[in-house]
Design a protein around this motif. Structure first.
Motif, PDB file in Angstrom:
ATOM      1  N   THR A   9       4.073 -15.598   1.445  1.00 14.98           N
ATOM      2  CA  THR A   9       3.743 -14.393   0.685  1.00 14.98           C
ATOM      3  C   THR A   9       3.609 -13.229   1.661  1.00 14.98           C
ATOM      4  OG1 THR A   9       2.394 -13.489  -1.102  1.00 14.98           O
ATOM      5  CG2 THR A   9       1.223 -14.657   0.665  1.00 14.98           C
ATOM      6  N   ARG A  10       3.386 -12.035   1.111  1.00 20.96           N
ATOM      7  CA  ARG A  10       3.321 -10.871   1.998  1.00 20.96           C
ATOM      8  C   ARG A  10       2.375  -9.820   1.440  1.00 20.96           C
ATOM      9  NH1 ARG A  10       4.393  -7.396  -1.695  1.00 20.96           N
ATOM     10  NH2 ARG A  10       6.455  -7.126  -2.538  1.00 20.96           N
ATOM     11  N   PHE A  11       1.898  -8.982   2.373  1.00 18.09           N
ATOM     12  CA  PHE A  11       1.172  -7.765   2.025  1.00 18.09           C
ATOM     13  C   PHE A  11       2.060  -6.638   2.536  1.00 18.09           C
ATOM     14  CE2 PHE A  11      -2.175  -4.589   3.335  1.00 18.09           C
ATOM     15  CZ  PHE A  11      -2.446  -4.177   2.045  1.00 18.09           C
ATOM     16  N   SER A  26      -6.006  -7.095  -2.027  1.00 18.91           N
ATOM     17  CA  SER A  26      -4.644  -7.616  -2.148  1.00 18.91           C
ATOM     18  C   SER A  26      -4.267  -8.469  -0.932  1.00 18.91           C
ATOM     19  CB  SER A  26      -3.680  -6.431  -2.284  1.00 18.91           C
ATOM     20  OG  SER A  26      -2.448  -6.862  -2.753  1.00 18.91           O
ATOM     21  N   ALA A  27      -4.573  -7.936   0.246  1.00 18.09           N
ATOM     22  CA  ALA A  27      -4.241  -8.667   1.479  1.00 18.09           C
ATOM     23  C   ALA A  27      -5.014  -9.987   1.536  1.00 18.09           C
ATOM     24  CB  ALA A  27      -4.557  -7.802   2.696  1.00 18.09           C
ATOM     25  N   ARG A 220       0.698  -8.852  -5.329  1.00 23.54           N
ATOM     26  CA  ARG A 220       0.458  -7.405  -5.386  1.00 23.54           C
ATOM     27  C   ARG A 220      -0.340  -7.077  -6.632  1.00 23.54           C
ATOM     28  NH1 ARG A 220       6.795  -5.818  -6.417  1.00 23.54           N
ATOM     29  NH2 ARG A 220       6.941  -6.562  -8.550  1.00 23.54           N
ATOM     30  N   GLY A 221      -0.724  -5.808  -6.758  1.00 27.56           N
ATOM     31  CA  GLY A 221      -1.589  -5.391  -7.858  1.00 27.56           C
ATOM     32  C   GLY A 221      -0.857  -5.306  -9.190  1.00 27.56           C
ATOM     33  N   ARG A 222      -1.653  -5.358 -10.249  1.00 22.59           N
ATOM     34  CA  ARG A 222      -1.085  -5.323 -11.604  1.00 22.59           C
ATOM     35  C   ARG A 222      -0.390  -4.002 -11.927  1.00 22.59           C
ATOM     36  NH1 ARG A 222      -5.863  -7.826 -14.805  1.00 22.59           N
ATOM     37  NH2 ARG A 222      -5.537  -9.851 -13.847  1.00 22.59           N
ATOM     38  N   ASP A 223      -0.669  -2.959 -11.143  1.00 18.04           N
ATOM     39  CA  ASP A 223       0.014  -1.678 -11.380  1.00 18.04           C
ATOM     40  C   ASP A 223       1.520  -1.807 -11.150  1.00 18.04           C
ATOM     41  OD1 ASP A 223      -0.710  -2.153  -8.703  1.00 18.04           O
ATOM     42  OD2 ASP A 223      -0.614  -0.040  -8.183  1.00 18.04           O
ATOM     43  N   LEU A 224       1.947  -2.853 -10.438  1.00 17.55           N
ATOM     44  CA  LEU A 224       3.380  -3.022 -10.167  1.00 17.55           C
ATOM     45  C   LEU A 224       4.014  -4.104 -11.037  1.00 17.55           C
ATOM     46  CD1 LEU A 224       3.251  -2.589  -6.293  1.00 17.55           C
ATOM     47  CD2 LEU A 224       4.288  -1.036  -7.954  1.00 17.55           C
ATOM     48  N   GLN A 225       3.232  -4.634 -11.972  1.00 18.13           N
ATOM     49  CA  GLN A 225       3.737  -5.768 -12.769  1.00 18.13           C
ATOM     50  C   GLN A 225       4.957  -5.385 -13.613  1.00 18.13           C
ATOM     51  OE1 GLN A 225       0.711  -7.966 -14.765  1.00 18.13           O
ATOM     52  NE2 GLN A 225       2.130  -9.477 -15.586  1.00 18.13           N
ATOM     53  N   SER A 226       4.907  -4.231 -14.283  1.00 20.30           N
ATOM     54  CA  SER A 226       6.049  -3.861 -15.148  1.00 20.30           C
ATOM     55  C   SER A 226       7.319  -3.670 -14.328  1.00 20.30           C
ATOM     56  CB  SER A 226       5.779  -2.554 -15.895  1.00 20.30           C
ATOM     57  OG  SER A 226       4.564  -2.611 -16.534  1.00 20.30           O
ATOM     58  N   ALA A 227       7.164  -3.137 -13.123  1.00 22.09           N
ATOM     59  CA  ALA A 227       8.343  -2.869 -12.277  1.00 22.09           C
ATOM     60  C   ALA A 227       9.035  -4.151 -11.848  1.00 22.09           C
ATOM     61  CB  ALA A 227       7.933  -2.055 -11.056  1.00 22.09           C
ATOM     62  N   THR A 228       8.378  -5.278 -12.041  1.00 22.68           N
ATOM     63  CA  THR A 228       9.009  -6.568 -11.720  1.00 22.68           C
ATOM     64  C   THR A 228      10.325  -6.715 -12.494  1.00 22.68           C
ATOM     65  OG1 THR A 228       6.824  -7.462 -11.342  1.00 22.68           O
ATOM     66  CG2 THR A 228       8.561  -9.075 -11.626  1.00 22.68           C
ATOM     67  N   HIS A 247       0.318 -11.062  -9.764  1.00 20.27           N
ATOM     68  CA  HIS A 247      -0.205  -9.696  -9.915  1.00 20.27           C
ATOM     69  C   HIS A 247      -1.707  -9.800 -10.153  1.00 20.27           C
ATOM     70  CE1 HIS A 247       4.142  -8.990 -10.854  1.00 20.27           C
ATOM     71  NE2 HIS A 247       3.904  -7.968 -10.063  1.00 20.27           N
ATOM     72  N   HIS A 248      -2.472  -9.288  -9.210  1.00 16.80           N
ATOM     73  CA  HIS A 248      -3.928  -9.410  -9.322  1.00 16.80           C
ATOM     74  C   HIS A 248      -4.525  -8.151  -9.948  1.00 16.80           C
ATOM     75  CE1 HIS A 248      -4.219  -6.695  -5.923  1.00 16.80           C
ATOM     76  NE2 HIS A 248      -3.344  -7.453  -5.284  1.00 16.80           N
TER      77      HIS A 248
END
Ligand code: GLU
Length: 293
Positions: A9-11, A26-27, A220-228, A247-248
């Motif tokens: 995984t990555r940060f 997140s990290a 990564r954070g849930r703010d990026l979930q839709s962009a998946t 997505h946390h």
């Protein structure tokens, strides 16, 4: 059944501000998942935004993560050194006729939609791109290119989805179990894949690099979930493997507002420089580290 792929995984922070508690969370989530799986935790510096990225913020990322007790393999992948690689990915999409050059200015876009009532917005709240310059004849395109006015490259979403055919889905691990979730890339319209000022965009670079680093779980954070949805679509178009995603939840301040660099939330380095210890900082985070909501 045991997963065959090694867990990686990555940060992937962007060095355009100090890390805040949300980044720390997140990290730590990613590093913990890697530890539990006996896998790897990688760091990637997402500095394609050359106008805003600053070396002291990169330095700050290293120092803050070390203070949190995290470590990662060297060398760290740095996106600003990889523009040619993103260019090759864009060329592959170009060869498939899936992207088009777009000269539209912000003002032109707003003018095109200003009289349209209830113009649709993408899941992040931005108005959908109204398709200007999408269907230009080649001769006009060539002429505009010769004139030298800057342009970006946009994905032709309709063509891209027609090429993929099957409905998009992905594996979400945010709830602690693996769930297959549907994805709606069409909701984003013709996204920018290479900006006017930078020969890539977040969406293209993140997909290329997650594949290059053999990431098996994007954390990564849930703010990026839709962009998946965009990311999975690009993986399919470029023939790249599809990782799982975790997505946390986002870290919020005491008033419930989520932390953000844009809103000027100070970094957690301020807290540590003010003498707070690691345990006290961890206590400010949501579970499993602290108990903050
Ligand atoms: N660089 C992005 C950010 O700092 C995160 C990208 C990702 O994790 O996919 O918000």
């Amino acid at each position: 059944m045991k997963d065959e792929k090694p867990f990686i995984t990555r940060f992937a922070p962007s060095p355009n501000g100090w890390l805040h508690l949300g980044h720390a969370y997140s990290a730590l989530i990613g590093a913990r998942a890697a530890r539990e799986a006996g896998g790897q935790f990688l760091l990637r510096i997402e500095d394609i935004d050359v106008g805003r990225a600053r070396p002291h913020f990169v330095e700050g990322i290293y120092q803050d993560l070390e203070w949190l007790g995290l470590s990662w393999p060297e060398p760290v992948m740095v996106q600003s050194a990889r523009f040619e690689i993103y260019q090759a990915a864009l060329d592959a999409l170009r060869a498939q006729g899936l992207v088009y050059p777009c000269w539209a200015t912000r003002r032109e876009i707003l003018a095109a939609i200003q009289d349209k009532k209830d113009w649709p917005r993408d899941p992040d709240g931005a108005p959908l791109y109204p398709g200007l310059y999408r269907d230009l004849p080649d001769s006009r395109r060539k002429k505009l290119m010769w004139e030298g006015t800057p342009y970006c490259w946009r994905l032709n979403m309709e063509k891209a989805l027609a090429q993929v055919q099957d409905p998009l889905s992905y594996c979400e691990r945010g709830s602690g179990t693996a769930e297959i979730m549907p994805l709606d890339a069409a909701a984003y319209g013709d996204v920018v894949l290479a900006r006017k000022d930078v020969p890539t965009s977040y969406h293209l670079a993140v997909v290329v690099d997650d594949a290059a680093q053999h990431i098996s779980q994007v954390t990564r954070g849930r703010d990026l979930q839709s962009a998946t949805a965009i990311h999975v679509l690009l993986q399919k178009l470029l023939g790249l493997p599809q990782p799982d995603y975790l997505h946390h939840g986002l870290v919020r301040d005491t008033s419930g507002r989520r932390l953000s660099k844009q809103a000027g939330d100070s970094g957690f380095r301020d807290l540590r420089q003010a003498g707070m210890g690691l345990d006290e900082v961890l206590a400010l985070l949501p579970p499993p580290f602290g108990s903050a909501e």
